[in-house]
Enzyme design. Structure first.
Site, PDB file in Angstrom:
ATOM      1  N   CYS A 109      -8.431  15.456  14.589  1.00 21.49           N
ATOM      2  CA  CYS A 109      -7.634  16.576  15.098  1.00 21.49           C
ATOM      3  C   CYS A 109      -7.864  17.804  14.210  1.00 21.49           C
ATOM      4  CB  CYS A 109      -6.156  16.204  15.146  1.00 21.49           C
ATOM      5  SG  CYS A 109      -5.334  16.232  13.530  1.00 21.49           S
ATOM      6  N   CYS A 169      -2.014  11.163  10.296  1.00 19.12           N
ATOM      7  CA  CYS A 169      -3.239  10.674  10.935  1.00 19.12           C
ATOM      8  C   CYS A 169      -3.977   9.700  10.012  1.00 19.12           C
ATOM      9  CB  CYS A 169      -4.174  11.834  11.250  1.00 19.12           C
ATOM     10  SG  CYS A 169      -3.544  13.005  12.450  1.00 19.12           S
ATOM     11  N   GLU A 174       2.905   6.691  12.463  1.00 22.03           N
ATOM     12  CA  GLU A 174       3.775   7.546  13.279  1.00 22.03           C
ATOM     13  C   GLU A 174       5.204   7.509  12.761  1.00 22.03           C
ATOM     14  OE1 GLU A 174       3.098   6.309  17.350  1.00 22.03           O
ATOM     15  OE2 GLU A 174       1.180   7.374  17.407  1.00 22.03           O
ATOM     16  N   CYS A 199      -6.724  17.500  10.539  1.00 28.01           N
ATOM     17  CA  CYS A 199      -7.601  16.645   9.731  1.00 28.01           C
ATOM     18  C   CYS A 199      -8.932  17.327   9.444  1.00 28.01           C
ATOM     19  CB  CYS A 199      -7.807  15.305  10.421  1.00 28.01           C
ATOM     20  SG  CYS A 199      -6.325  14.274  10.345  1.00 28.01           S
ATOM     21  N   GLU A 235      -7.116   9.742   9.253  1.00 32.85           N
ATOM     22  CA  GLU A 235      -8.008  10.473   8.344  1.00 32.85           C
ATOM     23  C   GLU A 235      -7.228  10.981   7.131  1.00 32.85           C
ATOM     24  OE1 GLU A 235      -7.518  10.902  11.578  1.00 32.85           O
ATOM     25  OE2 GLU A 235      -9.247  11.811  12.561  1.00 32.85           O
ATOM     26  N   ASN A 257      -3.289   5.389  11.294  1.00 35.31           N
ATOM     27  CA  ASN A 257      -2.238   6.344  11.635  1.00 35.31           C
ATOM     28  C   ASN A 257      -0.865   5.737  11.380  1.00 35.31           C
ATOM     29  OD1 ASN A 257      -2.952   4.718  13.910  1.00 35.31           O
ATOM     30  ND2 ASN A 257      -1.999   6.146  15.324  1.00 35.31           N
TER      31      ASN A 257
HETATM   32 ZN   LIG Z   1      -5.488  14.262  12.462  1.00 33.79          ZN
END
Ligand SMILES: [Zn+2]
Length: 156
Positions: free
Chosen positions: A106, A66, A57, A109, A68, A55
């Site tokens: 999430c 993310c 940020e 993703c 993924e 990830n």
């Molecule tokens: Zn995600």
């Protein structure tokens, strides 16, 4: 009846264990100063290649990428888009109090994974606990039923 299975790490075959380890190692590269929650993802494609991501940020929060998505971007850059398996692992950077959590991709993703899943929606998703304890083994079709996918769009 669902295709989901609650497993332990030792239930996985060697290739799946390696993919989970790759995801766990990728999490070490997380840039997560805001959530302090590291996530790593690893993708196995039909060519037997693997791609990993962590990830990323951002101070704006909304621009966060993310793990993924980062791994998918790496596979895409290589032109290797036939995804077979995705492993994901996440954990608080400060350490896991007690039992490590199993996290799932999430919603965004899930949609991104579905893009490369094909009509069968059979991409396997291995949601691994960071301590290599529990594993939720499922598919993108289970996580995102009735996905809006490339076949949903008319071809012009
Ligand atoms: Zn995600």
């Amino acid at each position: 009846m669902t295709g989901e299975s609650e497993l332990t790490f030792s239930d996985l075959d060697e290739a799946d264990q390696d993919l989970c380890r790759l995801a766990r190692e990728a999490a070490a590269g997380a840039y997560a100063p805001y959530s302090r929650f590291a996530v790593g993802a690893a993708i196995l494609t039909a060519t037997s290649a693997t791609y990993a991501g962590a990830n990323l940020e951002n101070a704006s929060y909304g621009l966060t990428i993310c793990a993924e998505a980062a791994a998918l971007a790496a596979a895409n850059t290589a032109g290797d888009r036939e995804i077979r398996t995705v492993a994901v692992v996440g954990f608080p950077i400060a350490g896991v109090p007690g039992r490590a959590p199993v996290i799932t991709p999430c919603g965004r993703c899930r949609q991104m994974i579905a893009e490369f899943a094909g009509p069968a929606q059979d991409v396997r998703i291995l949601c691994c606990a960071a301590d290599y304890g529990r594993v939720l083994a499922t598919t993108i079709g289970e996580l995102l039923p009735h996905a809006f996918e490339p076949q949903s769009l008319p071809r012009f």
